[in-house]
Write an enzyme that holds these catalytic residues in place. Sequence first.
Site, PDB file in Angstrom:
ATOM      1  N   ASP A  39     -14.894 -25.881 -20.047  1.00 15.15           N
ATOM      2  CA  ASP A  39     -16.210 -26.414 -20.319  1.00 15.15           C
ATOM      3  C   ASP A  39     -16.801 -26.860 -18.853  1.00 15.15           C
ATOM      4  OD1 ASP A  39     -16.789 -25.626 -22.940  1.00 15.15           O
ATOM      5  OD2 ASP A  39     -16.230 -27.993 -23.593  1.00 15.15           O
ATOM      6  N   LYS A  61     -21.122 -25.060 -21.093  1.00 17.02           N
ATOM      7  CA  LYS A  61     -22.530 -25.208 -21.658  1.00 17.02           C
ATOM      8  C   LYS A  61     -23.034 -26.487 -21.130  1.00 17.02           C
ATOM      9  CE  LYS A  61     -21.062 -24.841 -26.175  1.00 17.02           C
ATOM     10  NZ  LYS A  61     -19.749 -24.932 -25.950  1.00 17.02           N
ATOM     11  N   MET A 175     -24.956 -37.090 -24.399  1.00 18.43           N
ATOM     12  CA  MET A 175     -25.797 -36.150 -23.774  1.00 18.43           C
ATOM     13  C   MET A 175     -27.301 -36.600 -24.263  1.00 18.43           C
ATOM     14  SD  MET A 175     -23.795 -32.824 -25.236  1.00 18.43           S
ATOM     15  CE  MET A 175     -23.095 -33.802 -26.519  1.00 18.43           C
TER      16      MET A 175
END
Length: 262
Positions: A39, A61, A175
């Site tokens: 990732d 991502k 996030m």
Amino acid sequence: MTDFPSGSVWLIGAGPGDPELLTRKAERLLYAADIVFYDALVSQQILDMLPGHIELQPVGKRAGRHSVPQPMICDLIVKAALNGKRVARLKGGDPTIFGRANEETDACRAAGVAVQICAGVTTASAAAASLTASLTTRGLARRLTFVTAHTRNGALPDLNWQSLADPEATIAVYMGKGAAPHIARGLITAGLGPDTPVVVVQDVSLSSELHFPTKLNMLPLVARTALGNGPAIILIGEAMRCSERREKAMENVKETLGSSAN
């Protein structure tokens, strides 16, 4: 390796970034892999420690950036395993915490590919350790809630604010930079005090780590003006007031030491 035969997959937690926070099991499995799909949040320091014969494949991502669609990631993992490779799927933090582990394990099982998960240190725990704070405090923070502010279609998260706005809880928002105004407004509207302590930790466990102590009503301003491009976690709740006191105490100690040196 008996637990990592050819044609199998391990989902491995990379932790928050510091290679020393990799588990011994994670390191052993990574060294045995033929290919590592990693990732965007996996640190370069961890990638640099892997032997040169291992194939490294980025499938990162990140919000607001070009990324590999999840179905394609699943397809790549499965195809590599079916080709007889030992496949490591390396994910930031812990694969089972906002890591979409189910989608990848389901894809493997549907294709008849053996898949296992190796736990990693989640960012909230590493952030609390860096702050020398506790996410839970007896009599003050009796509950710990992990929340993600990232949604599948990029929309603002539809959260149960009444449930989250518990003054005896610590909320760890993953996030959450872009959704900071939405988070602060939702919690305050649901009854959480505007002066509730908040600490935002950017680049957790890395040499570039930064701490931003603030209050809930000031969170949108901090997210907009103080944070850089690095990933950040938002820790909200009275347990963070202890962290704030420690930060101030450390500043006082540094000032005292500086004065003594002069």
